[in-house]
Design an enzyme around this catalytic site. Structure first.
Site, PDB file in Angstrom:
ATOM      1  N   ARG A  84     -19.336   4.202  -2.841  1.00  0.00           N
ATOM      2  CA  ARG A  84     -19.396   4.718  -1.477  1.00  0.00           C
ATOM      3  C   ARG A  84     -20.230   6.009  -1.462  1.00  0.00           C
ATOM      4  O   ARG A  84     -20.534   6.568  -2.506  1.00  0.00           O
ATOM      5  CB  ARG A  84     -17.979   5.014  -0.954  1.00  0.00           C
ATOM      6  CG  ARG A  84     -17.184   3.752  -0.646  1.00  0.00           C
ATOM      7  CD  ARG A  84     -15.748   4.064  -0.293  1.00  0.00           C
ATOM      8  NE  ARG A  84     -15.004   4.565  -1.433  1.00  0.00           N
ATOM      9  CZ  ARG A  84     -13.736   4.997  -1.382  1.00  0.00           C
ATOM     10  NH1 ARG A  84     -13.074   4.984  -0.246  1.00  0.00           N
ATOM     11  NH2 ARG A  84     -13.139   5.439  -2.470  1.00  0.00           N
ATOM     12  N   LYS A 123     -15.217  11.035  -3.195  1.00  0.00           N
ATOM     13  CA  LYS A 123     -14.160  11.248  -4.183  1.00  0.00           C
ATOM     14  C   LYS A 123     -14.052  12.715  -4.575  1.00  0.00           C
ATOM     15  O   LYS A 123     -14.974  13.499  -4.364  1.00  0.00           O
ATOM     16  CB  LYS A 123     -14.447  10.418  -5.450  1.00  0.00           C
ATOM     17  CG  LYS A 123     -14.404   8.925  -5.228  1.00  0.00           C
ATOM     18  CD  LYS A 123     -13.089   8.447  -4.670  1.00  0.00           C
ATOM     19  CE  LYS A 123     -11.974   8.394  -5.701  1.00  0.00           C
ATOM     20  NZ  LYS A 123     -10.745   7.804  -5.118  1.00  0.00           N
ATOM     21  N   HIS A 127      -6.908  14.957  -3.343  1.00  0.00           N
ATOM     22  CA  HIS A 127      -5.619  14.583  -3.961  1.00  0.00           C
ATOM     23  C   HIS A 127      -5.231  15.603  -5.037  1.00  0.00           C
ATOM     24  O   HIS A 127      -4.960  15.256  -6.179  1.00  0.00           O
ATOM     25  CB  HIS A 127      -5.692  13.160  -4.553  1.00  0.00           C
ATOM     26  CG  HIS A 127      -5.934  12.112  -3.513  1.00  0.00           C
ATOM     27  ND1 HIS A 127      -4.965  11.728  -2.612  1.00  0.00           N
ATOM     28  CD2 HIS A 127      -7.038  11.389  -3.198  1.00  0.00           C
ATOM     29  CE1 HIS A 127      -5.460  10.807  -1.794  1.00  0.00           C
ATOM     30  NE2 HIS A 127      -6.718  10.590  -2.117  1.00  0.00           N
ATOM     31  N   GLU A 131      -7.508  13.782   2.924  1.00  0.00           N
ATOM     32  CA  GLU A 131      -6.177  13.155   2.971  1.00  0.00           C
ATOM     33  C   GLU A 131      -5.110  14.016   3.627  1.00  0.00           C
ATOM     34  O   GLU A 131      -4.027  13.520   3.923  1.00  0.00           O
ATOM     35  CB  GLU A 131      -5.726  12.747   1.555  1.00  0.00           C
ATOM     36  CG  GLU A 131      -5.378  13.878   0.604  1.00  0.00           C
ATOM     37  CD  GLU A 131      -6.601  14.449  -0.136  1.00  0.00           C
ATOM     38  OE1 GLU A 131      -7.735  14.063   0.193  1.00  0.00           O
ATOM     39  OE2 GLU A 131      -6.403  15.294  -1.036  1.00  0.00           O
ATOM     40  N   ASP A 133      -0.937   2.973  -5.464  1.00  0.00           N
ATOM     41  CA  ASP A 133      -1.343   4.381  -5.596  1.00  0.00           C
ATOM     42  C   ASP A 133      -0.170   5.338  -5.387  1.00  0.00           C
ATOM     43  O   ASP A 133      -0.277   6.523  -5.691  1.00  0.00           O
ATOM     44  CB  ASP A 133      -2.501   4.711  -4.643  1.00  0.00           C
ATOM     45  CG  ASP A 133      -2.147   4.476  -3.191  1.00  0.00           C
ATOM     46  OD1 ASP A 133      -1.196   3.727  -2.917  1.00  0.00           O
ATOM     47  OD2 ASP A 133      -2.821   5.048  -2.320  1.00  0.00           O
TER      48      ASP A 133
HETATM   49  N1  LIG Z   1      -4.561   0.284  -3.392  1.00  0.00           N
HETATM   50  C1  LIG Z   1      -5.414   0.798  -2.520  1.00  0.00           C
HETATM   51  O1  LIG Z   1      -6.618   0.745  -2.714  1.00  0.00           O
HETATM   52  C2  LIG Z   1      -4.899   1.430  -1.259  1.00  0.00           C
HETATM   53  C3  LIG Z   1      -5.778   1.672  -0.189  1.00  0.00           C
HETATM   54  C4  LIG Z   1      -5.252   2.220   0.991  1.00  0.00           C
HETATM   55  C5  LIG Z   1      -3.879   2.517   1.079  1.00  0.00           C
HETATM   56  N2  LIG Z   1      -3.054   2.277  -0.001  1.00  0.00           N
HETATM   57  C6  LIG Z   1      -1.604   2.533   0.019  1.00  0.00           C
HETATM   58  O2  LIG Z   1      -0.912   1.534   0.746  1.00  0.00           O
HETATM   59  C7  LIG Z   1       0.370   2.058   1.113  1.00  0.00           C
HETATM   60  C8  LIG Z   1       0.659   1.761   2.577  1.00  0.00           C
HETATM   61  O3  LIG Z   1      -0.208   2.542   3.383  1.00  0.00           O
HETATM   62  P1  LIG Z   1      -0.148   2.493   4.981  1.00  0.00           P
HETATM   63  O4  LIG Z   1      -1.309   3.273   5.463  1.00  0.00           O
HETATM   64  O5  LIG Z   1       0.033   1.098   5.452  1.00  0.00           O
HETATM   65  O6  LIG Z   1       1.202   3.321   5.275  1.00  0.00           O
HETATM   66  P2  LIG Z   1       2.010   3.338   6.653  1.00  0.00           P
HETATM   67  O7  LIG Z   1       2.784   4.615   6.653  1.00  0.00           O
HETATM   68  O8  LIG Z   1       1.121   3.024   7.808  1.00  0.00           O
HETATM   69  O9  LIG Z   1       3.039   2.116   6.514  1.00  0.00           O
HETATM   70  C9  LIG Z   1       4.090   2.081   5.605  1.00  0.00           C
HETATM   71  C10 LIG Z   1       5.211   1.253   6.201  1.00  0.00           C
HETATM   72  O10 LIG Z   1       6.218   1.066   5.190  1.00  0.00           O
HETATM   73  C11 LIG Z   1       7.446   0.972   5.887  1.00  0.00           C
HETATM   74  N3  LIG Z   1       8.584   1.059   4.984  1.00  0.00           N
HETATM   75  C12 LIG Z   1       9.169   2.154   4.421  1.00  0.00           C
HETATM   76  N4  LIG Z   1      10.225   1.777   3.678  1.00  0.00           N
HETATM   77  C13 LIG Z   1      10.302   0.419   3.755  1.00  0.00           C
HETATM   78  C14 LIG Z   1      11.180  -0.554   3.210  1.00  0.00           C
HETATM   79  N5  LIG Z   1      12.210  -0.201   2.431  1.00  0.00           N
HETATM   80  N6  LIG Z   1      10.959  -1.866   3.497  1.00  0.00           N
HETATM   81  C15 LIG Z   1       9.927  -2.232   4.270  1.00  0.00           C
HETATM   82  N7  LIG Z   1       9.075  -1.352   4.835  1.00  0.00           N
HETATM   83  C16 LIG Z   1       9.268  -0.045   4.579  1.00  0.00           C
HETATM   84  C17 LIG Z   1       7.340   2.114   6.904  1.00  0.00           C
HETATM   85  O11 LIG Z   1       8.332   1.985   7.918  1.00  0.00           O
HETATM   86  C18 LIG Z   1       5.919   1.919   7.407  1.00  0.00           C
HETATM   87  O12 LIG Z   1       5.868   1.066   8.543  1.00  0.00           O
HETATM   88  C19 LIG Z   1       0.291   3.559   0.788  1.00  0.00           C
HETATM   89  O13 LIG Z   1       0.924   3.796  -0.443  1.00  0.00           O
HETATM   90  C20 LIG Z   1      -1.187   3.812   0.688  1.00  0.00           C
HETATM   91  O14 LIG Z   1      -1.487   4.955  -0.096  1.00  0.00           O
HETATM   92  C21 LIG Z   1      -3.564   1.751  -1.156  1.00  0.00           C
END
Ligand SMILES: NC(=O)c1ccc[n+]([C@@H]2O[C@H](COP(=O)([O-])OP(=O)(O)OC[C@H]3O[C@@H](n4cnc5c(N)ncnc54)[C@H](O)[C@@H]3O)[C@@H](O)[C@H]2O)c1
Length: 366
Positions: free
Chosen positions: A15, A75, A96, A118, A270
């Site tokens: 990116r 980054k 981060h 972030e 993550d």
């Molecule tokens: N791997 C990657 O490349 C990558 C990229 C982007 C985001 N992420 C990660 O993905 C994750 C989700 O991000 P997001 O933006 O969707 O967050 P978000 O806050 O929009 O959504 C998280 C959801 O999880 C729910 N939740 C909490 N506890 C729960 C449970 N026990 N059971 C079911 N649901 C529950 C919350 O109510 C919320 O609706 C984060 O950890 C983020 O850092 C990873």
């Protein structure tokens, strides 16, 4: 202001911090933009595209840092970049900090103005510069999940959409946040049967309102999770507890309850993942198998689709970058409370309390 766009040098990062459209806006506002040669190549933007938009191309990363009052990138700086940052220089990027003491100490030493994507936070408490990457990862989770459900790559051998006369595949989405909703939407679009679990009733009501009838919602609890893992083909982990490790909603013993070839895409990797057996993987080696269950847990999923991710990211960062360039960081942060939350380290002083807490530092090291 003089703005610099260096090429990302972190391993496998394609990116870039600004598109030619962003350069065009800055130049239109009487700023000068220097772009490192080939900085945008990985995202499909070439030197001549930036030149047409009004940028000047520089050969080396050192030249870009040396001339710029503000650096806009993607980054966090890596070791080779630490010494390039100058006193009072604005660096606008993902940092981060809480996950790297070395980076934090280096940025304190360099005395730049570190504004972290972030931690920019709007009035509703959402993180506008993180949302687009969750959107990318959520959509991509289904694309990857569908692929690893294929038999030659150890999946169950299920086509998510089914065919006439054959039932579609079943997708279980844990968490109805940004990742979860985008994943549910893509899976529904392919014709899969989708079950979405969350503990937040507002989110479940929203999903129920906007999704087609083959997307069903249920409250998230252990009983329901144990019930669904037995007959779903693809499980998406999209759970987030702000600032904390994701809860282990799927424990190791549950893998035995799943059918062989079930695929888990734990996007929440993550934050430690919402599956006990999750460990971070890379795009080069994205999966591993435990108890016949395929685990996909790449920690930087959007990095695989830089053409899309760069545009999605810069769409939301540009208005802030423009504000910083037009007003200078002090006045811009004074005027915009969301941007002010992005201030992490200012000329050697930590101004974002959570960083100190992460390392148990009472006072910032100056
Ligand atoms: N791997 C990657 O490349 C990558 C990229 C982007 C985001 N992420 C990660 O993905 C994750 C989700 O991000 P997001 O933006 O969707 O967050 P978000 O806050 O929009 O959504 C998280 C959801 O999880 C729910 N939740 C909490 N506890 C729960 C449970 N026990 N059971 C079911 N649901 C529950 C919350 O109510 C919320 O609706 C984060 O950890 C983020 O850092 C990873």
């Amino acid at each position: 202001m003089i703005v610099g766009i260096p090429k990302e040098i972190k391993n496998n990062e394609s990116r870039v911090g600004m598109t030619p459209a962003g350069v065009f806006e800055l130049v239109k506002n009487n700023h000068k933009v220097y772009v490192q040669s080939d900085a945008g190549e990985g995202s499909g933007f070439y030197n001549q595209d930036y030149q047409k938009a009004g940028a000047v191309i520089l050969d080396t990363i050192g030249q870009v840092y040396a001339i710029s009052e503000m650096i806009v990138k993607v980054k966090e700086p890596i070791e080779e970049e630490y010494n390039l940052i100058q006193k009072g220089q604005i660096v606008f990027t993902y940092f981060h900090f809480a996950s790297s003491e070395a980076l934090t100490k280096a940025m304190i030493k360099q005395k730049g103005i570190c504004i972290a994507y972030e931690t920019v936070e709007d009035e509703e408490g959402t993180l506008p510069l993180l949302t687009p990457m969750s959107e990318v990862a959520g959509r991509m989770a289904i694309q990857q999940g569908a692929r690893y459900l294929e038999k030659p790559v150890k999946g169950r051998g299920v086509l998510l959409g089914g065919v006439p006369g054959v039932a579609p595949g079943r997708v279980l989405v844990l968490g109805a946040g940004v990742v979860g909703i985008q994943a549910a939407k893509m899976a529904a679009g392919l014709g899969a049967h989708v079950t979405v679990l969350d503990i937040n009733m507002k989110r479940l009501r929203y999903v129920n309102d906007v999704m087609p009838p083959h997307v069903v919602t249920e409250f998230s609890n252990e009983f329901n999770i144990r019930k669904h893992i037995k007959n779903h083909d693809l499980i998406i982990g999209g759970v987030l507890l702000k600032g904390a490790k994701a809860p282990n909603l799927i424990t190791r013993d549950m893998l035995k309850e799943m059918r062989p070839g079930t695929v888990i895409v734990d996007v929440a990797v993550d934050q430690g993942g919402c599956v006990e057996t999750t460990r971070p993987t890379t795009h080069e080696d994205p999966i591993y198998i435990i108890d016949d269950v395929v685990h996909y847990s790449v920690a930087n999923m959007p990095g695989a689709v830089p053409c899309t991710s760069t545009i999605a990211l810069t769409n939301v960062t540009l208005p802030y970058a423009l504000k910083l360039a037009n007003l200078g960081w002090e006045a811009a942060c004074e005027k915009d409370a969301s941007l002010k939350k992005g201030l992490n380290i200012v000329e050697g002083e930590i101004v974002y309390q959570e960083i100190k807490e992460a390392f148990g530092w009472e006072e910032a090291i100056v």
